[in-house]
Design a protein around this motif. Sequence first.
Motif, PDB file in Angstrom:
ATOM      1  N   LYS A 103      14.746  21.610  48.598  1.00 58.65           N
ATOM      2  CA  LYS A 103      15.850  20.712  48.277  1.00 58.65           C
ATOM      3  C   LYS A 103      17.270  21.776  47.918  1.00 58.65           C
ATOM      4  N   PHE A 104      18.145  22.015  49.067  1.00 59.85           N
ATOM      5  CA  PHE A 104      19.076  22.952  49.004  1.00 59.85           C
ATOM      6  C   PHE A 104      20.354  22.242  48.561  1.00 59.85           C
ATOM      7  N   HIS A 105      21.039  23.202  47.674  1.00 59.43           N
ATOM      8  CA  HIS A 105      22.365  22.595  47.169  1.00 59.43           C
ATOM      9  C   HIS A 105      23.191  22.520  48.485  1.00 59.43           C
ATOM     10  N   PRO A 106      24.266  21.871  48.429  1.00 62.11           N
ATOM     11  CA  PRO A 106      25.289  21.982  49.615  1.00 62.11           C
ATOM     12  C   PRO A 106      25.982  23.013  49.764  1.00 62.11           C
ATOM     13  N   GLN A 107      26.195  23.762  48.690  1.00 66.22           N
ATOM     14  CA  GLN A 107      26.904  25.044  48.833  1.00 66.22           C
ATOM     15  C   GLN A 107      26.318  26.017  49.283  1.00 66.22           C
ATOM     16  N   SER A 108      24.942  25.702  49.766  1.00 65.58           N
ATOM     17  CA  SER A 108      24.258  26.926  50.236  1.00 65.58           C
ATOM     18  C   SER A 108      24.795  27.254  51.594  1.00 65.58           C
ATOM     19  N   SER A 109      24.512  28.383  52.382  1.00 66.33           N
ATOM     20  CA  SER A 109      24.828  28.969  53.766  1.00 66.33           C
ATOM     21  C   SER A 109      23.740  28.003  54.516  1.00 66.33           C
ATOM     22  N   TRP A 161       4.033  18.775  30.732  1.00 64.57           N
ATOM     23  CA  TRP A 161       5.108  19.653  30.381  1.00 64.57           C
ATOM     24  C   TRP A 161       6.100  19.216  31.483  1.00 64.57           C
ATOM     25  N   ARG A 162       7.510  19.825  31.265  1.00 66.57           N
ATOM     26  CA  ARG A 162       8.258  19.744  32.272  1.00 66.57           C
ATOM     27  C   ARG A 162       8.691  20.976  32.802  1.00 66.57           C
ATOM     28  N   GLY A 163       9.162  21.237  34.048  1.00 67.12           N
ATOM     29  CA  GLY A 163       9.852  22.469  34.812  1.00 67.12           C
ATOM     30  C   GLY A 163      10.316  22.207  36.143  1.00 67.12           C
ATOM     31  N   ASN A 164      10.605  23.195  36.641  1.00 68.02           N
ATOM     32  CA  ASN A 164      11.213  23.241  38.087  1.00 68.02           C
ATOM     33  C   ASN A 164      10.975  24.546  38.659  1.00 68.02           C
ATOM     34  N   PHE A 165      11.143  24.638  40.134  1.00 64.04           N
ATOM     35  CA  PHE A 165      10.770  25.897  40.549  1.00 64.04           C
ATOM     36  C   PHE A 165      12.138  26.125  41.681  1.00 64.04           C
ATOM     37  N   PHE A 166      12.412  27.238  41.833  1.00 65.58           N
ATOM     38  CA  PHE A 166      13.748  27.486  42.382  1.00 65.58           C
ATOM     39  C   PHE A 166      13.707  28.925  43.518  1.00 65.58           C
ATOM     40  N   LYS A 167      14.410  28.860  44.504  1.00 69.91           N
ATOM     41  CA  LYS A 167      14.799  29.895  45.318  1.00 69.91           C
ATOM     42  C   LYS A 167      16.139  30.332  45.323  1.00 69.91           C
ATOM     43  N   CYS A 168      16.597  31.513  45.228  1.00 69.43           N
ATOM     44  CA  CYS A 168      18.188  31.567  45.295  1.00 69.43           C
ATOM     45  C   CYS A 168      18.401  33.076  45.933  1.00 69.43           C
ATOM     46  N   GLY A 169      19.497  33.440  46.397  1.00 65.63           N
ATOM     47  CA  GLY A 169      19.971  34.768  46.663  1.00 65.63           C
ATOM     48  C   GLY A 169      21.610  34.836  46.604  1.00 65.63           C
ATOM     49  N   ASP A 170      22.266  34.830  45.283  1.00 65.70           N
ATOM     50  CA  ASP A 170      23.328  34.773  45.027  1.00 65.70           C
ATOM     51  C   ASP A 170      24.336  35.675  45.802  1.00 65.70           C
ATOM     52  N   PRO A 225      23.932  33.272  50.967  1.00 63.78           N
ATOM     53  CA  PRO A 225      23.545  32.837  49.577  1.00 63.78           C
ATOM     54  C   PRO A 225      22.968  31.482  49.903  1.00 63.78           C
ATOM     55  N   HIS A 226      22.265  31.155  49.097  1.00 63.58           N
ATOM     56  CA  HIS A 226      21.580  29.884  48.748  1.00 63.58           C
ATOM     57  C   HIS A 226      20.664  29.532  47.615  1.00 63.58           C
ATOM     58  N   TRP A 227      20.823  28.015  47.325  1.00 63.87           N
ATOM     59  CA  TRP A 227      20.085  27.547  46.062  1.00 63.87           C
ATOM     60  C   TRP A 227      19.116  26.532  46.385  1.00 63.87           C
ATOM     61  N   ALA A 228      18.008  26.639  46.312  1.00 61.10           N
ATOM     62  CA  ALA A 228      17.314  25.563  46.512  1.00 61.10           C
ATOM     63  C   ALA A 228      16.177  25.332  45.219  1.00 61.10           C
ATOM     64  N   ALA A 283      25.787  19.420  40.614  1.00 65.77           N
ATOM     65  CA  ALA A 283      26.379  20.683  40.227  1.00 65.77           C
ATOM     66  C   ALA A 283      25.367  21.722  40.627  1.00 65.77           C
ATOM     67  N   LEU A 284      26.176  22.838  40.922  1.00 61.62           N
ATOM     68  CA  LEU A 284      25.041  24.022  41.243  1.00 61.62           C
ATOM     69  C   LEU A 284      24.830  24.665  39.896  1.00 61.62           C
ATOM     70  N   ASN A 285      23.688  24.376  39.362  1.00 59.32           N
ATOM     71  CA  ASN A 285      23.511  24.730  38.015  1.00 59.32           C
ATOM     72  C   ASN A 285      21.960  24.596  37.811  1.00 59.32           C
TER      73      ASN A 285
END
Length: 226
Positions: free
Chosen positions: A33-39, A186-195, A200-203, A211-213
Amino acid sequence: MIYTIHRTNQPPRYRGEWNDTVWQHAEIASIEKFHPQSSAFRPKTEVKALYDDTNVYIIFRVQDQFIKATYTTYQDPVYRDSCVEFFVMPMSPERGAAGYFNVEMNGLGMMLLYYIEDATRTTQGFEKFTKIPQERLRGMTIFHSIPAPMQEELTTPLEWIVEYNLPFSLFEAYLGELRPIAGTRWRGNFFKCGDDTSQPHWASWSPIGEALNFHQPDKFGLLQFA
């Protein structure tokens, strides 16, 4: 989003073997699930998790390109490199949820790790957080497939893997007794990024919204121990 963490009778061998017998019992979560601000670049990233009486085990596999691997010191801002992240909020049956741990790791196996109780942004980082001392990591083993820092960004395709354990004792140093048993949630999340990569991308695994957070505990998914 629900991810089931299955019990393992033996720990991984920390060789980065995605299809090893131990890991064949684990479910695969896709970080897609990539954030819209990603390349436009969309690296395929997957993760597996297992647990036993003393640890939760994590392995990430990334089919990447435009790779940065520059930070080499504990608590460096590794999210600026090609990075995978596991945010986990242990939950005690007696106390419920308190804070969460953000395990951020670049392809060199170098890590940034906080315990965050209030993720409101401030000039110091967060309203209430603790930088985990390195001595707390003595029970950890980390495998990383990128062997050495890269002075320049690698622009050819490369699959890379990080594999590690998180001792429950690490969490308990801040939260008290909470060894999970079958049925624990429990609760949690997994991410991939490369600021700071050229693409750059945020997934995320569980959606983070507009929000890009990544630091939004209310957007975490469910981690269910089988």
